[in-house]
Design a protein around this motif. Structure first.
Motif, PDB file in Angstrom:
ATOM      1  N   ARG A 167      -9.052  40.956   6.788  1.00 57.17           N
ATOM      2  CA  ARG A 167      -7.839  40.917   7.627  1.00 57.17           C
ATOM      3  C   ARG A 167      -8.204  40.956   9.109  1.00 57.17           C
ATOM      4  O   ARG A 167      -7.685  40.176   9.904  1.00 57.17           O
ATOM      5  CB  ARG A 167      -6.941  42.107   7.287  1.00 57.17           C
ATOM      6  N   HIS A 195      -9.626  37.699  10.156  1.00 56.18           N
ATOM      7  CA  HIS A 195      -8.554  36.691  10.161  1.00 56.18           C
ATOM      8  C   HIS A 195      -7.697  36.824  11.411  1.00 56.18           C
ATOM      9  O   HIS A 195      -7.448  35.850  12.119  1.00 56.18           O
ATOM     10  CB  HIS A 195      -7.712  36.878   8.896  1.00 56.18           C
ATOM     11  N   ILE A 196      -7.259  38.050  11.700  1.00 56.82           N
ATOM     12  CA  ILE A 196      -6.380  38.261  12.862  1.00 56.82           C
ATOM     13  C   ILE A 196      -7.131  37.983  14.171  1.00 56.82           C
ATOM     14  O   ILE A 196      -6.619  37.303  15.069  1.00 56.82           O
ATOM     15  CB  ILE A 196      -5.810  39.698  12.858  1.00 56.82           C
ATOM     16  N   ALA A 214      -7.701  34.199  14.558  1.00 55.10           N
ATOM     17  CA  ALA A 214      -6.418  33.528  14.835  1.00 55.10           C
ATOM     18  C   ALA A 214      -5.981  33.811  16.271  1.00 55.10           C
ATOM     19  O   ALA A 214      -5.515  32.909  16.979  1.00 55.10           O
ATOM     20  CB  ALA A 214      -5.358  34.006  13.843  1.00 55.10           C
ATOM     21  N   TRP A 229      -8.128  31.786  18.680  1.00 61.66           N
ATOM     22  CA  TRP A 229      -7.706  30.374  18.623  1.00 61.66           C
ATOM     23  C   TRP A 229      -6.457  30.168  19.464  1.00 61.66           C
ATOM     24  O   TRP A 229      -6.397  29.270  20.315  1.00 61.66           O
ATOM     25  CB  TRP A 229      -7.479  29.995  17.154  1.00 61.66           C
ATOM     26  N   GLY A 244      -8.586  33.618   6.019  1.00 63.48           N
ATOM     27  CA  GLY A 244      -7.248  33.676   5.416  1.00 63.48           C
ATOM     28  C   GLY A 244      -7.325  33.457   3.914  1.00 63.48           C
ATOM     29  O   GLY A 244      -6.698  34.184   3.133  1.00 63.48           O
ATOM     30  N   LEU A 294      -8.910  36.555   2.409  1.00 61.91           N
ATOM     31  CA  LEU A 294      -7.914  37.639   2.372  1.00 61.91           C
ATOM     32  C   LEU A 294      -6.923  37.395   1.243  1.00 61.91           C
ATOM     33  O   LEU A 294      -6.595  38.291   0.464  1.00 61.91           O
ATOM     34  CB  LEU A 294      -7.195  37.692   3.724  1.00 61.91           C
ATOM     35  N   MET A 306      -6.332  39.720  -2.047  1.00 61.39           N
ATOM     36  CA  MET A 306      -5.002  40.284  -2.321  1.00 61.39           C
ATOM     37  C   MET A 306      -4.454  39.824  -3.667  1.00 61.39           C
ATOM     38  O   MET A 306      -3.728  40.564  -4.323  1.00 61.39           O
ATOM     39  CB  MET A 306      -4.021  39.883  -1.228  1.00 61.39           C
ATOM     40  N   HIS A 326       7.319  36.879   0.774  1.00 63.06           N
ATOM     41  CA  HIS A 326       5.970  37.070   1.327  1.00 63.06           C
ATOM     42  C   HIS A 326       5.135  35.816   1.090  1.00 63.06           C
ATOM     43  O   HIS A 326       4.494  35.282   1.988  1.00 63.06           O
ATOM     44  CB  HIS A 326       5.307  38.283   0.654  1.00 63.06           C
ATOM     45  N   GLY A 372       0.152  29.176   6.576  1.00 63.36           N
ATOM     46  CA  GLY A 372      -1.118  28.542   6.253  1.00 63.36           C
ATOM     47  C   GLY A 372      -1.035  27.021   6.360  1.00 63.36           C
ATOM     48  O   GLY A 372      -1.951  26.375   6.871  1.00 63.36           O
ATOM     49  N   GLY A 391      -1.086  25.991   9.930  1.00 64.84           N
ATOM     50  CA  GLY A 391      -2.452  26.121  10.434  1.00 64.84           C
ATOM     51  C   GLY A 391      -3.306  24.945   9.974  1.00 64.84           C
ATOM     52  O   GLY A 391      -4.069  24.368  10.756  1.00 64.84           O
ATOM     53  N   VAL A 410       0.899  26.779  16.295  1.00 64.44           N
ATOM     54  CA  VAL A 410       0.022  27.909  15.950  1.00 64.44           C
ATOM     55  C   VAL A 410       0.739  29.240  16.202  1.00 64.44           C
ATOM     56  O   VAL A 410       0.588  30.184  15.429  1.00 64.44           O
ATOM     57  CB  VAL A 410      -1.314  27.818  16.714  1.00 64.44           C
ATOM     58  N   PHE A 451       1.413  32.109  13.425  1.00 65.22           N
ATOM     59  CA  PHE A 451       1.081  33.514  13.696  1.00 65.22           C
ATOM     60  C   PHE A 451       2.270  34.425  13.353  1.00 65.22           C
ATOM     61  O   PHE A 451       2.125  35.427  12.655  1.00 65.22           O
ATOM     62  CB  PHE A 451       0.743  33.643  15.187  1.00 65.22           C
ATOM     63  N   MET A 482       3.014  34.686   9.651  1.00 65.55           N
ATOM     64  CA  MET A 482       2.039  35.555   8.983  1.00 65.55           C
ATOM     65  C   MET A 482       2.351  37.030   9.258  1.00 65.55           C
ATOM     66  O   MET A 482       2.273  37.868   8.368  1.00 65.55           O
ATOM     67  CB  MET A 482       0.635  35.238   9.500  1.00 65.55           C
ATOM     68  N   ALA A 490       3.334  39.917   6.562  1.00 58.86           N
ATOM     69  CA  ALA A 490       2.583  41.171   6.378  1.00 58.86           C
ATOM     70  C   ALA A 490       3.425  42.410   6.653  1.00 58.86           C
ATOM     71  O   ALA A 490       3.251  43.436   6.019  1.00 58.86           O
ATOM     72  CB  ALA A 490       1.367  41.168   7.290  1.00 58.86           C
ATOM     73  N   ARG A 491       4.360  42.289   7.635  1.00 60.74           N
ATOM     74  CA  ARG A 491       5.053  43.526   8.071  1.00 60.74           C
ATOM     75  C   ARG A 491       6.559  43.443   8.037  1.00 60.74           C
ATOM     76  O   ARG A 491       7.212  44.404   8.424  1.00 60.74           O
ATOM     77  CB  ARG A 491       4.599  43.850   9.482  1.00 60.74           C
TER      78      ARG A 491
END
Ligand code: HEM
Length: 156
Positions: free
Chosen positions: A9, A12-13, A16, A19, A68, A71, A75, A89, A97, A100, A142, A146, A149, A153-154
């Protein structure tokens, strides 16, 4: 020792985010400055700097996409993949994805073309007009990936 899922993770973060940062630099600093340069200096500048900029972008894109997928594997073990089409999710990660991947394909598709076009003076003006649009569209796409994603996640 941090868990592999956290290592994936963070990788990945961070990739990203780097980028996204590079696209901001292109869209709001490099291209506006290149546009103001005299034509003869512009070709030299772009043929000198652009290959390095796109090489960095290639590496950041590759790490973002591979981390990604890693990850994703950590998961889900890539089992019950139908959840990607049936859960919020899953749909958000899939959409992020896919966006991206779209930008990655454009990047690798046009890679190298801009340098050669800049080197050959006759296409410089047309290429510069393209360069004023492409990074800004890339930034929008992008950034959306972001956000999708992060919501995946949240939540929001
Ligand atoms: C092959 C493409 C991609 C795959 C398979 C992928 C997969 C994932 C997965 C599985 C997560 C974890 C979601 C969760 O914690 O529930 C995630 C999180 C994230 N992804 Fe991606 N991703 C991809 C592309 C991207 C792209 C292109 C970006 C942005 C440029 C991006 C930015 C993020 C961010 C910022 C998070 C973390 C969200 C958070 O923890 O707050 N991902 N990604």
């Amino acid at each position: 020792m941090p868990s592999w899922i956290n290592i994936a993770r963070w990788l990945h973060i961070l990739s990203a985010a780097a980028w996204l940062g590079e696209i901001c630099l292109m869209a709001f600093v490099l291209i506006p400055q290149v546009t103001k340069m005299p034509a003869e200096g512009r070709g030299q500048f772009m043929t000198h700097f652009f290959p390095r900029i796109s090489r960095l972008a290639s590496h950041l894109i590759a790490v973002t996409m591979l981390s990604g997928l890693w990850l994703n594997y950590l998961m889900t073990g890539w089992r019950n993949m139908h959840v990607y089409l049936t859960s919020r999710h899953g749909l958000l990660v899939l959409a992020g994805g896919a966006l991206g991947l779209l930008i990655a394909l454009v990047h690798f598709g046009v890679l190298g073309q801009f340098e050669t076009r800049f080197a050959s003076g006759d296409q410089q003006a047309k290429t510069l007009r393209l360069m004023q649009i492409v990074p800004k569209v890339g930034l929008l796409v992008v950034s959306l990936a972001f956000i999708l994603m992060m919501v995946a996640a949240r939540g929001y």
